[in-house]
Motif scaffolding. Structure first.
Motif, short mmCIF file in Angstrom:
data_model
loop_
_atom_site.label_atom_id
_atom_site.label_comp_id
_atom_site.label_asym_id
_atom_site.label_seq_id
_atom_site.Cartn_x
_atom_site.Cartn_y
_atom_site.Cartn_z
N ASN A 194 -11.08 46.75 5.95
CA ASN A 194 -11.94 46.41 4.82
C ASN A 194 -13.35 45.51 5.18
O ASN A 194 -13.16 44.68 5.97
CB ASN A 194 -11.13 45.20 3.98
N GLU A 196 -15.05 43.45 3.70
CA GLU A 196 -15.24 42.19 3.17
C GLU A 196 -14.95 41.24 4.38
O GLU A 196 -15.50 40.17 4.39
CB GLU A 196 -14.46 41.99 2.20
N TYR A 197 -14.04 41.38 5.17
CA TYR A 197 -13.41 40.67 6.07
C TYR A 197 -14.60 40.48 6.95
O TYR A 197 -14.85 39.22 7.68
CB TYR A 197 -12.16 41.00 6.86
N TYR A 199 -18.12 40.80 6.64
CA TYR A 199 -19.14 40.15 6.09
C TYR A 199 -18.53 38.47 5.98
O TYR A 199 -19.87 37.66 6.39
CB TYR A 199 -19.54 40.65 4.92
N ARG A 200 -17.31 37.91 5.58
CA ARG A 200 -17.07 36.90 5.59
C ARG A 200 -17.11 36.21 7.21
O ARG A 200 -17.50 35.02 7.23
CB ARG A 200 -15.62 36.62 5.18
N TRP A 226 -24.41 48.43 -2.00
CA TRP A 226 -23.44 47.50 -2.09
C TRP A 226 -23.50 46.02 -1.47
O TRP A 226 -23.27 45.28 -1.79
CB TRP A 226 -21.96 48.28 -1.78
N ASN A 230 -23.65 42.74 -3.06
CA ASN A 230 -22.38 41.80 -3.27
C ASN A 230 -22.45 41.03 -1.89
O ASN A 230 -21.69 39.72 -1.99
CB ASN A 230 -21.26 42.71 -3.05
N VAL A 231 -23.00 41.10 -0.74
CA VAL A 231 -22.87 40.39 0.46
C VAL A 231 -23.98 39.42 0.47
O VAL A 231 -23.76 38.18 0.89
CB VAL A 231 -22.74 41.11 1.71
N MET A 234 -23.60 36.27 -0.98
CA MET A 234 -22.63 35.37 -0.25
C MET A 234 -23.14 34.31 0.76
O MET A 234 -22.79 33.40 0.75
CB MET A 234 -21.55 36.47 0.20
#
Length: 506
Positions: A194, A196-197, A199-200, A226, A230-231, A234
């Motif tokens: 994934n 998202e992991y 980018y975190r 995207w 979305n990132v 953050m």
């Protein structure tokens, strides 16, 4: 006289028509030049972007023959991805524990990083082997089990629009496309974690080193948009400020475009006060970055980049073109890359070392690589003025520098390797349990019941032995600051007597 003219009109078209029909035959409307096929009871296909054609920008001001450069360019590390598939199938076929008395074959296509070739390859997979008759299956020798797509996100996105109709299982390695609203996405399984992991993790990395003033480069495809929507918010919510955002157009592989875009990006970076540049791209983006890095060597401001840290996303697995053998990679020293977890696979380096175009005649990819990286010709005669010698057969991939071709299994290759085992264990589970009693005896030999492609998806393809869950964290790889090369992550018509059957998309 009138009778003669009438006879001429009636007979002439008839003779011409016969001549035309005699020369017609079912076949490929446009042949895919680079493919690799090995027969088996079940076929695992792959549509992979590996070789592309470099061209000049088409301006419509000159004759097309003066503008187009018909020059093949090979993304070398992608060949290792292909070999990971071939090696995994070789292991599985030699094993007595997985699919005993059953052989896996493969059918690998090059998509050239272009949509039309991806669509064409997808249509060929719905045809009898060797005949382009989409939607018709003339025999049971092309029992397609699954299709692997990658490493760029366009490949799985385009092939899903065709293969998903037939519920054919698809496994994605490398970059994962955005398919939230695509009804065919249910038939796709991703081998890539994934995003998202990742980018975190980048945010945590920036905060840890107090890098609060950064620049961003991203590719303008769906995944890049995207990322932008979305990132980047953050980053802002975490107190990280962005000096510049540079976007890269989708690659047209026009050298003129790449050079002009590379120059523009280099000026933005060297004149920025940001100490860190986050680069969100895909495997072809690393080629752009290396071009940009080479341009910096001729820029009087290039010293400024030595004080900048580049952070690459895991999708940008380090790769090279044959021309990169003469380019240094100083600008990459000290860069940081996220990578998908991988590990060395026993005997894989030896398998790569054994590859030779003189013994692997079916491997059309290897011939192109061999002639480009070793600068020789595999034929006794060559019309290429840049090639002045014939290959000796003693060349070996292990002699190439690690920055050009890595012998140990990379992260993307490990994903392909695991994808093959996922398919094998799914077939094993299906044919050893639910379908065990439904085999047909044929001359004393068990003949496998041909399954519908979607039945593979009912098996747990994410948790077979040796296949890791896609929800693990990324590895973090620090590229070496000095000396050594970096290693980033690891009818319709005649069926010739065979039974003809229509493929039903239910």
């Amino acid at each position: 006289m009138v009778l003669f003219m009438v006879l001429a009109i009636l007979l002439l078209p008839h003779s011409v028509c016969n001549a035309h029909v005699d020369n017609c035959a079912a076949g490929d409307p446009l042949a895919i030049d680079h493919k690799y096929y090995q027969p088996g009871d079940f076929i695992v296909a792959a549509i992979i972007s590996h070789i592309f054609i470099a061209s000049e920008l088409i301006t419509f001001t000159r004759h097309p023959s003066e503008e187009l450069i018909d020059e093949l360019m090979v993304v070398l590390q992608v060949y290792q991805n292909i070999m990971a598939l071939v090696f995994a199938i070789k292991e599985i076929n030699a094993s007595h524990k997985i699919l005993p008395n059953v052989t896996l074959g493969f059918n690998i296509y090059n998509s050239r990083f272009m949509a039309k070739w991806t669509y064409l390859a997808s249509m060929e997979l719905l045809s009898t082997q060797g005949k382009f008759i989409p939607n018709y299956k003339c025999d049971d020798q092309s029992n397609l089990a699954a299709v692997i797509g990658g490493p760029n996100s366009d490949v799985p996105l385009f092939m899903a629009s065709i293969l998903g109709i037939y519920k054919i299982p698809q496994l994605i390695y490398g970059s994962v496309p955005i398919m939230n609203n695509n009804p065919q996405a249910v038939f796709s399984q991703r081998m890539f974690p994934n995003m998202e992991y990742q980018y975190r993790g980048i945010v945590q990395l920036l905060l840890h080193f107090k890098w609060m003033w950064i620049g961003v480069i991203y590719t303008t495809n769906d995944s890049g948009e995207w990322f932008l929507e979305n990132v980047l918010p953050m980053f802002s919510h975490s107190g990280i400020c962005i000096d510049f955002i540079e976007k890269r157009a989708k690659d047209s592989f026009s050298m003129e475009n790449m050079i002009s875009e590379g120059l523009a990006t280099s000026y933005v970076i060297v004149n920025s006060t940001a100490s860190v540049v986050v680069f969100r791209g895909e495997i072809e983006s690393i080629m752009f970055f290396r071009l940009f890095a080479s341009l910096l060597q001729f820029n009087i401001l290039s010293m400024k980049t030595k004080w900048k840290v580049f952070i690459f996303t895991a999708q940008m697995e380090f790769s090279s073109l044959p021309v990169h053998i003469i380019w240094n990679i100083d600008v990459l020293h000290g860069a940081i890359s996220f990578a998908v977890p991988s590990k060395d696979v026993l005997n894989f380096p030896n398998f790569l070392q054994s590859r030779n175009p003189t013994t692997e005649e079916e491997d059309s990819f290897l011939k192109v690589i061999w002639e480009q990286v070793f600068g020789c010709s595999l034929s006794n005669y060559t019309a290429d003025e840049n090639v002045d010698r014939v290959c000796t057969g003693e060349e070996n991939l292990k002699t190439l520098p690690g920055s050009l071709f890595e012998m140990h299994m990379s992260a993307h290759s490990y994903s392909v390797y695991n994808a093959l085992y996922a398919v094998a264990y799914a077939l094993q589970s299906m044919h050893s349990s639910k379908f065990k009693d439904r085999t047909i005896l044929n001359g004393g030999r068990q003949k496998l019941l041909i399954q519908e492609p979607w039945q593979d998806m009912n098996q747990d393809m994410n948790q077979p032995k040796s296949v890791q869950s896609p929800n693990h964290y990324h590895d973090l790889t620090l590229l070496p600051a000095l000396g050594q090369a970096p290693s980033v992550g690891k009818k319709p018509g005649s069926c010739n007597g065979s039974e003809e059957g229509l493929l039903h998309p239910w």
